[in-house]
Design a protein around this motif. Structure first.
Motif, mmCIF file in Angstrom:
data_model
loop_
_atom_site.group_PDB
_atom_site.id
_atom_site.type_symbol
_atom_site.label_atom_id
_atom_site.label_comp_id
_atom_site.label_asym_id
_atom_site.label_seq_id
_atom_site.Cartn_x
_atom_site.Cartn_y
_atom_site.Cartn_z
ATOM 1 N N ARG A 22 33.619 37.440 102.312
ATOM 2 C CA ARG A 22 32.477 38.082 101.674
ATOM 3 C C ARG A 22 31.866 39.148 102.567
ATOM 4 N N ARG A 23 31.786 38.854 103.868
ATOM 5 C CA ARG A 23 31.223 39.842 104.802
ATOM 6 C C ARG A 23 32.099 41.078 104.894
ATOM 7 N N TYR A 24 33.422 40.877 104.884
ATOM 8 C CA TYR A 24 34.308 42.045 104.890
ATOM 9 C C TYR A 24 34.202 42.818 103.580
ATOM 10 N N SER A 25 34.007 42.128 102.483
ATOM 11 C CA SER A 25 33.973 42.774 101.169
ATOM 12 C C SER A 25 32.644 43.460 100.882
ATOM 13 N N GLU A 26 31.554 42.798 101.183
ATOM 14 C CA GLU A 26 30.232 43.282 100.798
ATOM 15 C C GLU A 26 29.362 43.714 101.974
ATOM 16 N N GLY A 27 29.687 43.275 103.166
ATOM 17 C CA GLY A 27 28.824 43.550 104.306
ATOM 18 C C GLY A 27 27.832 42.415 104.501
ATOM 19 N N ALA A 28 27.085 42.477 105.578
ATOM 20 C CA ALA A 28 26.167 41.395 105.927
ATOM 21 C C ALA A 28 25.022 41.248 104.934
ATOM 22 N N THR A 29 24.634 42.333 104.282
ATOM 23 C CA THR A 29 23.493 42.272 103.369
ATOM 24 C C THR A 29 23.916 42.331 101.903
ATOM 25 N N GLY A 30 25.201 42.161 101.613
ATOM 26 C CA GLY A 30 25.700 42.246 100.241
ATOM 27 C C GLY A 30 25.413 40.983 99.446
ATOM 28 N N LEU A 32 25.956 37.484 97.489
ATOM 29 C CA LEU A 32 26.678 36.271 97.868
ATOM 30 C C LEU A 32 27.912 36.073 97.005
ATOM 31 N N VAL A 33 27.778 36.326 95.703
ATOM 32 C CA VAL A 33 28.904 36.246 94.772
ATOM 33 C C VAL A 33 28.964 37.567 94.023
ATOM 34 N N THR A 34 30.144 38.176 93.996
ATOM 35 C CA THR A 34 30.282 39.458 93.325
ATOM 36 C C THR A 34 31.621 39.548 92.607
ATOM 37 N N ASP A 35 31.638 40.298 91.528
ATOM 38 C CA ASP A 35 32.884 40.543 90.806
ATOM 39 C C ASP A 35 33.524 41.868 91.207
ATOM 40 N N ALA A 36 32.746 42.771 91.761
ATOM 41 C CA ALA A 36 33.246 44.089 92.132
ATOM 42 C C ALA A 36 32.822 44.415 93.566
ATOM 43 N N PRO A 37 33.516 43.886 94.550
ATOM 44 C CA PRO A 37 33.139 44.161 95.937
ATOM 45 C C PRO A 37 33.498 45.594 96.347
ATOM 46 N N ASP A 38 32.878 46.046 97.437
ATOM 47 C CA ASP A 38 33.150 47.393 97.946
ATOM 48 C C ASP A 38 34.580 47.502 98.471
ATOM 49 N N GLY A 44 43.131 40.218 96.302
ATOM 50 C CA GLY A 44 41.883 40.111 95.552
ATOM 51 C C GLY A 44 40.913 39.210 96.287
ATOM 52 N N PHE A 45 39.640 39.461 96.106
ATOM 53 C CA PHE A 45 38.596 38.746 96.831
ATOM 54 C C PHE A 45 38.515 37.282 96.425
ATOM 55 N N THR A 47 40.553 35.675 94.311
ATOM 56 C CA THR A 47 41.879 35.066 94.266
ATOM 57 C C THR A 47 42.289 34.570 95.652
ATOM 58 N N GLY A 48 42.009 35.352 96.669
ATOM 59 C CA GLY A 48 42.331 34.942 98.035
ATOM 60 C C GLY A 48 41.549 33.715 98.460
ATOM 61 N N ALA A 49 40.276 33.670 98.123
ATOM 62 C CA ALA A 49 39.447 32.507 98.464
ATOM 63 C C ALA A 49 39.921 31.262 97.711
ATOM 64 N N ALA A 50 40.278 31.432 96.437
ATOM 65 C CA ALA A 50 40.762 30.293 95.651
ATOM 66 C C ALA A 50 42.113 29.800 96.176
ATOM 67 N N ALA A 51 43.000 30.713 96.542
ATOM 68 C CA ALA A 51 44.305 30.318 97.091
ATOM 69 C C ALA A 51 44.128 29.576 98.412
ATOM 70 N N TYR A 52 43.206 30.030 99.246
ATOM 71 C CA TYR A 52 42.928 29.360 100.512
ATOM 72 C C TYR A 52 42.385 27.951 100.275
ATOM 73 N N ALA A 53 41.507 27.802 99.278
ATOM 74 C CA ALA A 53 40.957 26.484 98.953
ATOM 75 C C ALA A 53 42.047 25.541 98.460
ATOM 76 N N VAL A 54 42.943 26.041 97.620
ATOM 77 C CA VAL A 54 44.047 25.208 97.116
ATOM 78 C C VAL A 54 44.976 24.811 98.258
ATOM 79 N N LEU A 55 45.253 25.747 99.161
ATOM 80 C CA LEU A 55 46.101 25.442 100.316
ATOM 81 C C LEU A 55 45.511 24.316 101.154
#
Length: 86
Positions: A22-30, A32-38, A44-45, A47-55
């Protein structure tokens, strides 16, 4: 103790990964949950988090199964045979 520690570690790993992503996608002040990160990785933002959780979930289930397999009950001692010939 293993039954409590493992889920706590999995949640901590996934939360830490999500927070870093999230910090890489939105920055420190972005947001918390976003559908369209910078910025997004090629995967994908979310998708990557969900794949990591499943792993981590699969890894935790394998570790838990292996931990249970090592704790086996000892076979019962054989019962003594009574000598009835006398």
């Amino acid at each position: 103790m293993f039954a409590v520690t493992l889920p706590v570690l999995v949640v901590a790993h996934v939360a830490g990964f999500y927070w870093a992503l999230r910090r890489y996608s939105e920055g420190a002040t972005g947001d918390l949950v976003t559908d369209a990160p910078d910025w997004q990785s090629p995967v994908g933002f979310l998708t990557g988090a969900a794949a990591y959780a499943v792993l981590w979930l699969v890894l935790a289930l394998v570790c838990r199964r292996d931990g249970r397999a090592q704790v086996r009950e000892q076979p019962a001692a054989p019962r003594p045979v009574l000598d009835r010939s006398s």
